[in-house]
Design a protein around this motif. Structure first.
Motif, PDB file in Angstrom:
ATOM      1  N   TYR A 269       0.831  -1.207   0.000  1.00 54.10           N
ATOM      2  CA  TYR A 269       0.000   0.000   0.000  1.00 54.10           C
ATOM      3  C   TYR A 269       0.869   1.261   0.000  1.00 54.10           C
ATOM      4  CZ  TYR A 269      -3.601   3.311   1.618  1.00 54.10           C
ATOM      5  OH  TYR A 269      -4.461   4.368   1.740  1.00 54.10           O
ATOM      6  N   ARG A 270       1.926   1.287   0.823  1.00 48.34           N
ATOM      7  CA  ARG A 270       2.813   2.458   0.836  1.00 48.34           C
ATOM      8  C   ARG A 270       3.551   2.600  -0.490  1.00 48.34           C
ATOM      9  NH1 ARG A 270       3.217   1.352   6.706  1.00 48.34           N
ATOM     10  NH2 ARG A 270       4.500  -0.466   6.189  1.00 48.34           N
ATOM     11  N   GLU A 271       3.894   1.495  -1.142  1.00 45.85           N
ATOM     12  CA  GLU A 271       4.528   1.555  -2.459  1.00 45.85           C
ATOM     13  C   GLU A 271       3.566   2.160  -3.484  1.00 45.85           C
ATOM     14  OE1 GLU A 271       5.612  -2.493  -3.029  1.00 45.85           O
ATOM     15  OE2 GLU A 271       7.201  -2.451  -1.494  1.00 45.85           O
ATOM     16  N   GLU A 272       2.306   1.763  -3.406  1.00 46.54           N
ATOM     17  CA  GLU A 272       1.277   2.348  -4.277  1.00 46.54           C
ATOM     18  C   GLU A 272       1.156   3.853  -4.027  1.00 46.54           C
ATOM     19  OE1 GLU A 272      -3.408   2.686  -3.595  1.00 46.54           O
ATOM     20  OE2 GLU A 272      -2.740   0.614  -3.833  1.00 46.54           O
ATOM     21  N   GLU A 273       1.168   4.240  -2.756  1.00 47.02           N
ATOM     22  CA  GLU A 273       1.054   5.654  -2.395  1.00 47.02           C
ATOM     23  C   GLU A 273       2.266   6.438  -2.875  1.00 47.02           C
ATOM     24  OE1 GLU A 273      -0.037   8.233   1.637  1.00 47.02           O
ATOM     25  OE2 GLU A 273       0.131   6.041   1.716  1.00 47.02           O
ATOM     26  N   ALA A 274       3.442   5.824  -2.829  1.00 46.38           N
ATOM     27  CA  ALA A 274       4.651   6.486  -3.324  1.00 46.38           C
ATOM     28  C   ALA A 274       4.548   6.747  -4.821  1.00 46.38           C
ATOM     29  CB  ALA A 274       5.876   5.635  -3.016  1.00 46.38           C
ATOM     30  N   ARG A 275       3.984   5.813  -5.562  1.00 45.78           N
ATOM     31  CA  ARG A 275       3.789   6.024  -7.007  1.00 45.78           C
ATOM     32  C   ARG A 275       2.816   7.173  -7.256  1.00 45.78           C
ATOM     33  NH1 ARG A 275       4.042   0.305  -6.868  1.00 45.78           N
ATOM     34  NH2 ARG A 275       1.766   0.116  -6.836  1.00 45.78           N
ATOM     35  N   TRP A 276       1.793   7.275  -6.403  1.00 42.29           N
ATOM     36  CA  TRP A 276       0.852   8.389  -6.525  1.00 42.29           C
ATOM     37  C   TRP A 276       1.550   9.719  -6.240  1.00 42.29           C
ATOM     38  CZ3 TRP A 276      -0.844  11.437  -2.277  1.00 42.29           C
ATOM     39  CH2 TRP A 276      -1.822  12.378  -2.595  1.00 42.29           C
ATOM     40  N   ARG A 278       4.665  10.384  -6.721  1.00 44.04           N
ATOM     41  CA  ARG A 278       5.509  10.649  -7.898  1.00 44.04           C
ATOM     42  C   ARG A 278       4.679  11.215  -9.041  1.00 44.04           C
ATOM     43  NH1 ARG A 278       7.191   5.684  -8.871  1.00 44.04           N
ATOM     44  NH2 ARG A 278       8.517   5.847  -7.014  1.00 44.04           N
ATOM     45  N   SER A 279       3.473  10.690  -9.210  1.00 44.34           N
ATOM     46  CA  SER A 279       2.618  11.173 -10.297  1.00 44.34           C
ATOM     47  C   SER A 279       2.192  12.623 -10.071  1.00 44.34           C
ATOM     48  CB  SER A 279       1.392  10.271 -10.451  1.00 44.34           C
ATOM     49  OG  SER A 279       0.472  10.455  -9.383  1.00 44.34           O
ATOM     50  N   LEU A 280       1.971  13.010  -8.816  1.00 39.94           N
ATOM     51  CA  LEU A 280       1.643  14.399  -8.534  1.00 39.94           C
ATOM     52  C   LEU A 280       2.739  15.329  -9.009  1.00 39.94           C
ATOM     53  CD1 LEU A 280       0.195  14.319  -4.879  1.00 39.94           C
ATOM     54  CD2 LEU A 280      -1.089  14.491  -7.016  1.00 39.94           C
ATOM     55  N   ARG A 281       3.968  14.929  -8.729  1.00 44.43           N
ATOM     56  CA  ARG A 281       5.109  15.762  -9.121  1.00 44.43           C
ATOM     57  C   ARG A 281       5.314  15.749 -10.636  1.00 44.43           C
ATOM     58  NH1 ARG A 281      10.121  14.024  -9.555  1.00 44.43           N
ATOM     59  NH2 ARG A 281       9.635  12.130  -8.363  1.00 44.43           N
ATOM     60  N   GLU A 282       5.258  14.581 -11.249  1.00 45.74           N
ATOM     61  CA  GLU A 282       5.511  14.460 -12.681  1.00 45.74           C
ATOM     62  C   GLU A 282       4.429  15.134 -13.510  1.00 45.74           C
ATOM     63  OE1 GLU A 282       5.903  10.275 -13.183  1.00 45.74           O
ATOM     64  OE2 GLU A 282       8.019  10.235 -12.567  1.00 45.74           O
ATOM     65  N   LEU A 314       7.909   6.537   0.786  1.00 42.03           N
ATOM     66  CA  LEU A 314       7.218   7.824   0.728  1.00 42.03           C
ATOM     67  C   LEU A 314       8.152   9.018   0.894  1.00 42.03           C
ATOM     68  CD1 LEU A 314       4.118   6.908   2.956  1.00 42.03           C
ATOM     69  CD2 LEU A 314       4.300   6.841   0.466  1.00 42.03           C
ATOM     70  N   THR A 315       9.096   8.915   1.833  1.00 35.47           N
ATOM     71  CA  THR A 315       9.949  10.059   2.147  1.00 35.47           C
ATOM     72  C   THR A 315      10.787  10.533   0.964  1.00 35.47           C
ATOM     73  OG1 THR A 315      10.040   9.269   4.435  1.00 35.47           O
ATOM     74  CG2 THR A 315      11.625  10.958   3.798  1.00 35.47           C
ATOM     75  N   PRO A 316      11.389   9.655   0.159  1.00 37.54           N
ATOM     76  CA  PRO A 316      12.142  10.155  -1.003  1.00 37.54           C
ATOM     77  C   PRO A 316      11.286  10.984  -1.964  1.00 37.54           C
ATOM     78  CG  PRO A 316      12.713   7.865  -0.564  1.00 37.54           C
ATOM     79  CD  PRO A 316      11.554   8.192   0.322  1.00 37.54           C
ATOM     80  N   GLU A 317      10.012  10.604  -2.109  1.00 35.80           N
ATOM     81  CA  GLU A 317       9.131  11.387  -2.977  1.00 35.80           C
ATOM     82  C   GLU A 317       8.777  12.720  -2.323  1.00 35.80           C
ATOM     83  OE1 GLU A 317       8.591  10.558  -5.988  1.00 35.80           O
ATOM     84  OE2 GLU A 317       9.566   8.598  -5.754  1.00 35.80           O
ATOM     85  N   GLU A 341      19.200  14.390   7.245  1.00 31.95           N
ATOM     86  CA  GLU A 341      19.533  13.517   6.129  1.00 31.95           C
ATOM     87  C   GLU A 341      18.370  12.607   5.723  1.00 31.95           C
ATOM     88  OE1 GLU A 341      20.541  11.489   9.961  1.00 31.95           O
ATOM     89  OE2 GLU A 341      20.912  13.470   9.060  1.00 31.95           O
ATOM     90  N   VAL A 342      17.347  12.490   6.588  1.00 30.40           N
ATOM     91  CA  VAL A 342      16.176  11.658   6.262  1.00 30.40           C
ATOM     92  C   VAL A 342      15.098  12.492   5.594  1.00 30.40           C
ATOM     93  CG1 VAL A 342      14.355  10.181   7.208  1.00 30.40           C
ATOM     94  CG2 VAL A 342      16.674  10.076   8.155  1.00 30.40           C
ATOM     95  N   ILE A 343      14.756  13.637   6.183  1.00 27.87           N
ATOM     96  CA  ILE A 343      13.731  14.527   5.617  1.00 27.87           C
ATOM     97  C   ILE A 343      14.338  15.910   5.415  1.00 27.87           C
ATOM     98  CG2 ILE A 343      11.728  13.288   6.569  1.00 27.87           C
ATOM     99  CD1 ILE A 343      11.693  15.353   8.850  1.00 27.87           C
ATOM    100  N   ASN A 344      13.947  16.564   4.336  1.00 27.90           N
ATOM    101  CA  ASN A 344      14.468  17.913   4.102  1.00 27.90           C
ATOM    102  C   ASN A 344      13.436  18.980   4.448  1.00 27.90           C
ATOM    103  OD1 ASN A 344      12.650  17.832   1.999  1.00 27.90           O
ATOM    104  ND2 ASN A 344      14.187  17.803   0.367  1.00 27.90           N
ATOM    105  N   PHE A 345      12.502  18.633   5.349  1.00 29.65           N
ATOM    106  CA  PHE A 345      11.488  19.567   5.813  1.00 29.65           C
ATOM    107  C   PHE A 345      11.312  19.354   7.323  1.00 29.65           C
ATOM    108  CE2 PHE A 345       9.693  15.779   3.853  1.00 29.65           C
ATOM    109  CZ  PHE A 345       8.981  15.201   4.892  1.00 29.65           C
ATOM    110  N   PRO A 346      10.860  20.371   8.061  1.00 27.86           N
ATOM    111  CA  PRO A 346      10.638  20.195   9.506  1.00 27.86           C
ATOM    112  C   PRO A 346       9.412  19.321   9.771  1.00 27.86           C
ATOM    113  CG  PRO A 346       9.965  22.392   8.823  1.00 27.86           C
ATOM    114  CD  PRO A 346      10.628  21.761   7.631  1.00 27.86           C
ATOM    115  N   ASN A 347       9.451  18.595  10.887  1.00 26.30           N
ATOM    116  CA  ASN A 347       8.342  17.711  11.262  1.00 26.30           C
ATOM    117  C   ASN A 347       7.968  17.995  12.717  1.00 26.30           C
ATOM    118  OD1 ASN A 347       6.499  15.617  11.469  1.00 26.30           O
ATOM    119  ND2 ASN A 347       8.066  14.100  11.957  1.00 26.30           N
ATOM    120  N   LEU A 348       6.729  18.466  12.935  1.00 26.64           N
ATOM    121  CA  LEU A 348       6.231  18.748  14.277  1.00 26.64           C
ATOM    122  C   LEU A 348       5.255  17.653  14.683  1.00 26.64           C
ATOM    123  CD1 LEU A 348       5.794  20.533  16.797  1.00 26.64           C
ATOM    124  CD2 LEU A 348       4.122  21.842  15.465  1.00 26.64           C
TER     125      LEU A 348
END
Length: 385
Positions: A269-276, A278-282, A314-317, A341-348
Motif C-alpha cells: 500500500y505504501r509503495e502504491e502511495e509512493a507512485r501516486w 511521484r505522479s503528482l510531481r511528474e 514515501l519520504t524520497p518522494e 539527512e532523512v527529511i528535508n522539511f521540519p516535522n512537528l
C-alpha cells in the motif's frame, strides 16, 4: 382477548415508528465549489440535502436546490449511512442546508418502490445548518489539529473548551481517534458524535487515518464515513492558496506480525502511495502553491518497521516536493525534527494531550501547541516555500 388487542396495538405502534437521523450531519471533503455531507439514520432510505445561499430571505424558496445520495446513476435506497456530494457551489459563499432521508415503505419487485416517512434535521422547529465554501483565491487560513484521542471524547471537549470553531476553516483529525473500530456505534461514541456537537455540522472535518483506525472488525467500513473526492485516504486538498497533502502512513509493525493474523498488506500500500506521490510531481499537480503535509506516523523514527518503510518509499518522494512542514502524531508526546539527512522539511509531532492551532498568513504558518496546562504551550513559525 385483552392480551391480543394489546399485542396488536403494540405491533402497530412499533410498525409506525418514524425513521430518525441518529448521527450527524457532518461536513467533509470541502473545496471552493463542492462539499460532501454525511449522516446516519436508524434505517435505510433515499436521502438528499437541500441547500440555499444564506443571503436568501427564506430557506424554502426558489433558491433552494436538492442534491441526492447517488451512486452510478441510482439514488441509494439500501444504506443507512448517507453521503451526498454537492457540486457547483460558489467560492467563498455561505450556505444553509438541511438533510432528509425517506424510508422505503415497500419494494415489490424491480424498481416498484413505495417511499414512506421522512426524517429531517429540525425542519420546522429549528434553523438550518450552515457552511461556507473555501475561497478560490489565497487568504488567511486557520485550522485545528487533533490526534491520538483514543476514545477520550470528554477530554477532547475539555481540551478544546477555548476554541471558537466558527473562526476555523477546518479541523483535522490526524489519526488514532479510537483504539480500534468495533462498530458504527463504537466509533460514534468514541469521538464522532462529540465532533458533530462541537463543530462538524458547520466546520469541515478532515480525516487522516492512524494505525489504530486500521484495526478491528469495522475498519473496512471507515471510508463510508469520511469519503473523499479521489476515492482514497491519501489525497491532495487545496484550501485558499495552500495545498495540504494527506499521507496515509499505514501500520507501524511488519505485515507478517502476529497481531494482524495475515490480513494486511501495508508495505504494498505504501509503495502504491509512493507512485501516486511521484505522479503528482511528474504531472505538475504540486509546486504552484505552498505545500503542508499531514501524516499520522512521523517518517523519522528508526526502530519501527512502518516509519522505516516510509523512509524507503514515501519520504524520497516527499523530499522532491518542496514540503514546507509536516504535522504528525503517533508518539503520544511532543516531538520536533529539523530537516536532516532523512527529511528535508521540519516535522512537528503533536502529543495525545494537546492540539495544534495553525494560522497561515503572510507567507508563513504560525502554530500554537496547546494543552490543558499552561506549561504545555509552545509556539512555532514555519516559512512557507
Amino acid at each position: 382477548m385483552k392480551h391480543l388487542v394489546f399485542g396488536l396495538l403494540l405491533l402497530f405502534s412499533v410498525g409506525a415508528k418514524a425513521i430518525e437521523v441518529t448521527h450527524g450531519p457532518w461536513i467533509c471533503d470541502m473545496d471552493s465549489t463542492s462539499v460532501t455531507i454525511v449522516w446516519v439514520t436508524d434505517m435505510p432510505g433515499m436521502s438528499w440535502v437541500e441547500v440555499a445561499p444564506d443571503s436568501t430571505d427564506h430557506f424554502y424558496g426558489k433558491a433552494r436546490q436538492r442534491y441526492y445520495d447517488v451512486l452510478a446513476g441510482r439514488k441509494v435506497l439500501t444504506d443507512s449511512v448517507h453521503r451526498v456530494r454537492i457540486e457547483g457551489l460558489k467560492p467563498d459563499t455561505k450556505y444553509r442546508y438541511r438533510v432528509f432521508t425517506q424510508e422505503v415503505a415497500e419494494w415489490r419487485y424491480d424498481d416498484w418502490v413505495t417511499l414512506g416517512k421522512t426524517a429531517c434535521t429540525d425542519v420546522w422547529r429549528g434553523k438550518p445548518y450552515t457552511f461556507a465554501t473555501f475561497p478560490a483565491r489565497p487568504r488567511e487560513i486557520t485550522f485545528l489539529v487533533l490526534n491520538d484521542i483514543h476514545e477520550r471524547a470528554k477530554f477532547m471537549k475539555d481540551l478544546c473548551k477555548n476554541i471558537d470553531f466558527n473562526k476555523l476553516d477546518f479541523v483535522l483529525l490526524n489519526g488514532d481517534m479510537s483504539h480500534r473500530l468495533r462498530s458504527q456505534q463504537h466509533m460514534m461514541e468514541a469521538y464522532l458524535d462529540t465532533c458533530v456537537r462541537m463543530f462538524a455540522t458547520h466546520t469541515p472535518l478532515f480525516f487522516n487515518r492512524g494505525n489504530h483506525e486500521l484495526r478491528g472488525q469495522f475498519a473496512d467500513y471507515l471510508y463510508r464515513y469520511f469519503p473523499t473526492k479521489n476515492g482514497h485516504y491519501y489525497r491532495l486538498q487545496h484550501v485558499a492558496g495552500v495545498d495540504f497533502l494527506f499521507i496515509d502512513s499505514g501500520e507501524d509493525k511488519p505485515d507478517e506480525d502476529i497481531e494482524y493474523s495475515g490480513i494486511v498488506n501495508y508495505d504494498q500500500y505504501r509503495e502504491e502511495e509512493a507512485r501516486w506521490l511521484r505522479s503528482l510531481r511528474e504531472q505538475n499537480k504540486v509546486g504552484k502553491y505552498p505545500l503542508v503535509a499531514f501524516s499520522h506516523i512521523p517518517p523519522t523514527l528508526q526502530n519501527w518497521h512502518g516509519p522505516y518503510h516510509m523512509q524507503q518509499t514515501l519520504t524520497p518522494e516527499l523530499n522532491k516536493m518542496n514540503v514546507s512542514v509536516m504535522l504528525s502524531a503517533h508518539l503520544h508526546r511532543y516531538g520536533y525534527q529539523d530537516p536532516n539527512e532523512v527529511i528535508n522539511f521540519p516535522n512537528l509531532v503533536n502529543s495525545n494531550n494537546t492540539y495544534l492551532l495553525c494560522h497561515i498568513a503572510n507567507g508563513k504558518m504560525e502554530v500554537d501547541y496547546v494543552g490543558l496546562n499552561a506549561k504545555d504551550k509552545k509556539h512555532f513559525t514555519f516559512p512557507l516555500k
